[in-house]
Design a protein around this motif. Structure first.
Motif, PDB file in Angstrom:
ATOM      1  N   ASP A  17       7.971  50.235  15.231  1.00 43.47           N
ATOM      2  CA  ASP A  17       7.925  51.164  14.107  1.00 43.47           C
ATOM      3  C   ASP A  17       9.354  51.538  13.701  1.00 43.47           C
ATOM      4  O   ASP A  17      10.050  52.194  14.478  1.00 43.47           O
ATOM      5  CB  ASP A  17       7.136  52.406  14.518  1.00 43.47           C
ATOM      6  N   PRO A  18       9.810  51.155  12.499  1.00 41.84           N
ATOM      7  CA  PRO A  18      11.193  51.459  12.109  1.00 41.84           C
ATOM      8  C   PRO A  18      11.491  52.949  12.034  1.00 41.84           C
ATOM      9  O   PRO A  18      12.661  53.351  12.067  1.00 41.84           O
ATOM     10  CB  PRO A  18      11.333  50.787  10.738  1.00 41.84           C
ATOM     11  N   ASP A  19      10.453  53.775  11.948  1.00 46.46           N
ATOM     12  CA  ASP A  19      10.648  55.227  11.905  1.00 46.46           C
ATOM     13  C   ASP A  19      10.294  55.893  13.237  1.00 46.46           C
ATOM     14  O   ASP A  19      10.228  57.121  13.318  1.00 46.46           O
ATOM     15  CB  ASP A  19       9.791  55.838  10.790  1.00 46.46           C
ATOM     16  N   GLY A  20      10.080  55.077  14.262  1.00 48.52           N
ATOM     17  CA  GLY A  20       9.614  55.611  15.531  1.00 48.52           C
ATOM     18  C   GLY A  20      10.721  56.108  16.435  1.00 48.52           C
ATOM     19  O   GLY A  20      11.922  55.979  16.140  1.00 48.52           O
ATOM     20  N   ALA A  21      10.327  56.665  17.566  1.00 52.89           N
ATOM     21  CA  ALA A  21      11.280  57.115  18.577  1.00 52.89           C
ATOM     22  C   ALA A  21      12.012  55.904  19.140  1.00 52.89           C
ATOM     23  O   ALA A  21      11.386  54.895  19.490  1.00 52.89           O
ATOM     24  CB  ALA A  21      10.553  57.859  19.692  1.00 52.89           C
ATOM     25  N   PRO A  22      13.346  55.955  19.237  1.00 52.52           N
ATOM     26  CA  PRO A  22      14.125  54.764  19.593  1.00 52.52           C
ATOM     27  C   PRO A  22      14.110  54.435  21.084  1.00 52.52           C
ATOM     28  O   PRO A  22      14.177  55.324  21.944  1.00 52.52           O
ATOM     29  CB  PRO A  22      15.541  55.114  19.133  1.00 52.52           C
ATOM     30  N   ALA A  78      28.139  54.818  21.430  1.00 53.73           N
ATOM     31  CA  ALA A  78      28.795  54.537  20.156  1.00 53.73           C
ATOM     32  C   ALA A  78      27.855  53.829  19.193  1.00 53.73           C
ATOM     33  O   ALA A  78      27.826  54.130  17.988  1.00 53.73           O
ATOM     34  CB  ALA A  78      30.050  53.698  20.395  1.00 53.73           C
ATOM     35  N   LEU A  79      27.052  52.891  19.707  1.00 49.53           N
ATOM     36  CA  LEU A  79      26.076  52.200  18.880  1.00 49.53           C
ATOM     37  C   LEU A  79      25.022  53.168  18.356  1.00 49.53           C
ATOM     38  O   LEU A  79      24.657  53.132  17.170  1.00 49.53           O
ATOM     39  CB  LEU A  79      25.417  51.081  19.696  1.00 49.53           C
ATOM     40  N   ALA A  80      24.550  54.044  19.232  1.00 48.05           N
ATOM     41  CA  ALA A  80      23.558  55.040  18.818  1.00 48.05           C
ATOM     42  C   ALA A  80      24.110  55.942  17.723  1.00 48.05           C
ATOM     43  O   ALA A  80      23.403  56.282  16.754  1.00 48.05           O
ATOM     44  CB  ALA A  80      23.104  55.859  20.022  1.00 48.05           C
ATOM     45  N   ASP A  81      25.363  56.331  17.846  1.00 44.03           N
ATOM     46  CA  ASP A  81      25.976  57.179  16.826  1.00 44.03           C
ATOM     47  C   ASP A  81      26.010  56.476  15.470  1.00 44.03           C
ATOM     48  O   ASP A  81      25.707  57.077  14.432  1.00 44.03           O
ATOM     49  CB  ASP A  81      27.391  57.573  17.245  1.00 44.03           C
ATOM     50  N   VAL A  82      26.390  55.192  15.473  1.00 44.19           N
ATOM     51  CA  VAL A  82      26.438  54.433  14.227  1.00 44.19           C
ATOM     52  C   VAL A  82      25.046  54.325  13.604  1.00 44.19           C
ATOM     53  O   VAL A  82      24.892  54.386  12.376  1.00 44.19           O
ATOM     54  CB  VAL A  82      27.031  53.036  14.477  1.00 44.19           C
ATOM     55  N   LEU A  83      24.023  54.197  14.445  1.00 43.48           N
ATOM     56  CA  LEU A  83      22.650  54.065  13.957  1.00 43.48           C
ATOM     57  C   LEU A  83      22.010  55.411  13.636  1.00 43.48           C
ATOM     58  O   LEU A  83      20.862  55.459  13.172  1.00 43.48           O
ATOM     59  CB  LEU A  83      21.798  53.324  14.998  1.00 43.48           C
ATOM     60  N   ILE A  85      21.233  57.757  15.843  1.00 42.64           N
ATOM     61  CA  ILE A  85      20.248  58.057  16.887  1.00 42.64           C
ATOM     62  C   ILE A  85      20.828  59.083  17.852  1.00 42.64           C
ATOM     63  O   ILE A  85      21.932  58.903  18.363  1.00 42.64           O
ATOM     64  CB  ILE A  85      19.869  56.767  17.655  1.00 42.64           C
ATOM     65  N   ASP A  86      20.075  60.157  18.091  1.00 45.53           N
ATOM     66  CA  ASP A  86      20.524  61.193  19.022  1.00 45.53           C
ATOM     67  C   ASP A  86      20.050  60.877  20.434  1.00 45.53           C
ATOM     68  O   ASP A  86      20.841  60.532  21.308  1.00 45.53           O
ATOM     69  CB  ASP A  86      20.012  62.557  18.572  1.00 45.53           C
ATOM     70  N   ARG A  87      18.750  60.949  20.650  1.00 41.66           N
ATOM     71  CA  ARG A  87      18.198  60.704  21.995  1.00 41.66           C
ATOM     72  C   ARG A  87      17.401  59.404  21.982  1.00 41.66           C
ATOM     73  O   ARG A  87      16.819  59.020  20.969  1.00 41.66           O
ATOM     74  CB  ARG A  87      17.331  61.884  22.438  1.00 41.66           C
ATOM     75  N   PHE A  88      17.363  58.751  23.130  1.00 40.06           N
ATOM     76  CA  PHE A  88      16.722  57.436  23.195  1.00 40.06           C
ATOM     77  C   PHE A  88      16.323  57.133  24.638  1.00 40.06           C
ATOM     78  O   PHE A  88      16.873  57.698  25.588  1.00 40.06           O
ATOM     79  CB  PHE A  88      17.680  56.348  22.691  1.00 40.06           C
ATOM     80  N   GLY A 108      23.983  60.890  29.984  1.00 36.38           N
ATOM     81  CA  GLY A 108      23.570  62.281  30.089  1.00 36.38           C
ATOM     82  C   GLY A 108      22.207  62.562  29.483  1.00 36.38           C
ATOM     83  O   GLY A 108      21.307  61.712  29.522  1.00 36.38           O
ATOM     84  N   PRO A 109      22.025  63.739  28.879  1.00 32.74           N
ATOM     85  CA  PRO A 109      20.706  64.135  28.368  1.00 32.74           C
ATOM     86  C   PRO A 109      20.264  63.356  27.139  1.00 32.74           C
ATOM     87  O   PRO A 109      19.132  63.531  26.687  1.00 32.74           O
ATOM     88  CB  PRO A 109      20.901  65.622  28.037  1.00 32.74           C
ATOM     89  N   ARG A 110      21.125  62.499  26.601  1.00 31.63           N
ATOM     90  CA  ARG A 110      20.694  61.697  25.454  1.00 31.63           C
ATOM     91  C   ARG A 110      19.686  60.628  25.863  1.00 31.63           C
ATOM     92  O   ARG A 110      18.952  60.105  25.022  1.00 31.63           O
ATOM     93  CB  ARG A 110      21.905  61.072  24.755  1.00 31.63           C
TER      94      ARG A 110
END
Length: 285
Positions: A17-22, A78-83, A85-88, A108-110
């Motif tokens: 799901d492109p809008d789903g939880a990563p 860094a990849l998550a930031d570019v995308l 994405i906060d938590r995954f 960490g908590p991310r």
């Protein structure tokens, strides 16, 4: 899709799901972002977005000289930031296991949770650490250490042969596998099944060889820094990464963090048929 992270190109495939939880899924070795379509339908059903990046020097991702297993956590942040994405959550498949554990220790908590699918454990001075590993992996590790030029040439030849006669490559792999994995491969088109291997060597053998070196040397992970749950899925018929690797990983993690899911009649490849269970464990640990 390609994204630019700190001036480098990182190639990744996306499923679910492109809008789903990563959920980041980290490939094995020699492997790449390709061939992870088995996650698509189960991820869509659970409202999850599965992102599969190539690591440095693999497939379409630019090399990153001097990369380490602990340092991969910073790469993923860094990849998550570019995308955006906060938590995954993360999944480490086979030799992607060390990199999922790196994120568990270093993000960490991310990181909301970690799962391993046939995850490879450390090959250190633990007695019996290499027992039960695939002979092809052990041979590659030995050649990389003793004669890296010969191993580089062997990988180039394997890529060429796989492109020309993918069925023969499947036959070589099958010889090392338990019956559940042989049956798994028999259901799939050879050329499609081997695309992940060919892509892993797109830039040449160095990226793959670096992966083996990282696996075989000290990981330098801060195991005690892992606080989120780690769900370890391991097939009892896995002839590439044995059950004692799952048990060893669990023993290194803080008490109460890890849970081993033993899958009877399941091998190293056929564990892909159980990805729905893996995703369920991440959603409802």
């Amino acid at each position: 899709m390609n994204v630019t992270v700190d001036g480098r190109t990182v190639a990744l495939a996306e499923h679910g799901d492109p809008d789903g939880a990563p959920v980041f899924l980290f490939h094995g070795t020699p492997d790449s972002r390709l061939g992870k379509e088995f996650t698509d339908a189960p991820a869509r059903e659970r409202g999850l977005r599965v992102l599969c990046p190539d690591r440095g020097g693999i497939g379409g991702s630019d090399p990153l000289p001097g990369r380490t297993i602990p340092g991969y956590a910073d790469e993923v942040l860094a990849l998550a930031d570019v995308l955006g994405i906060d938590r995954f959550a993360t999944i480490g498949y086979s030799a992607g296991g060390p990199f999922a554990l790196s994120c568990a220790a270093g993000c960490g908590p991310r990181v909301t949770g970690t799962a391993l699918m046939a995850g490879a454990g450390p090959i250190d001075d633990r007695p019996g650490a290499t027992e039960g590993l695939a002979k092809s992996d052990l041979d590659m590790l030995e050649l990389i250490d003793k004669n890296p030029r010969r191993e580089a040439m062997a990988l180039r030849v394997q890529k060429w042969a796989t492109q020309l006669v993918p069925g023969a490559a499947i036959g070589q792999i099958s010889a090392e596998l338990a019956q559940p994995d042989k049956d798994f491969l028999a259901r799939r088109p050879a050329k499609e099944e081997m695309s992940f291997f060919v892509e892993s060597l797109r830039q040449g053998p160095r990226g793959v060889m670096d992966e083996y070196r990282l696996w075989a040397n000290a990981w330098h992970l801060d195991w005690d820094a892992v606080t989120a749950p780690v769900e370890i899925f391991q097939g009892e018929d896995d002839k590439m990464v044995p059950m004692h690797h799952a048990e060893d990983i669990a023993s290194r993690l803080p008490a109460g963090t890890a849970r081993i899911h033993r899958l009877p009649g399941v091998g190293h490849l056929s564990i892909q048929d159980h990805v729905a269970e893996v995703l369920d464990a991440l959603v409802t640990p």
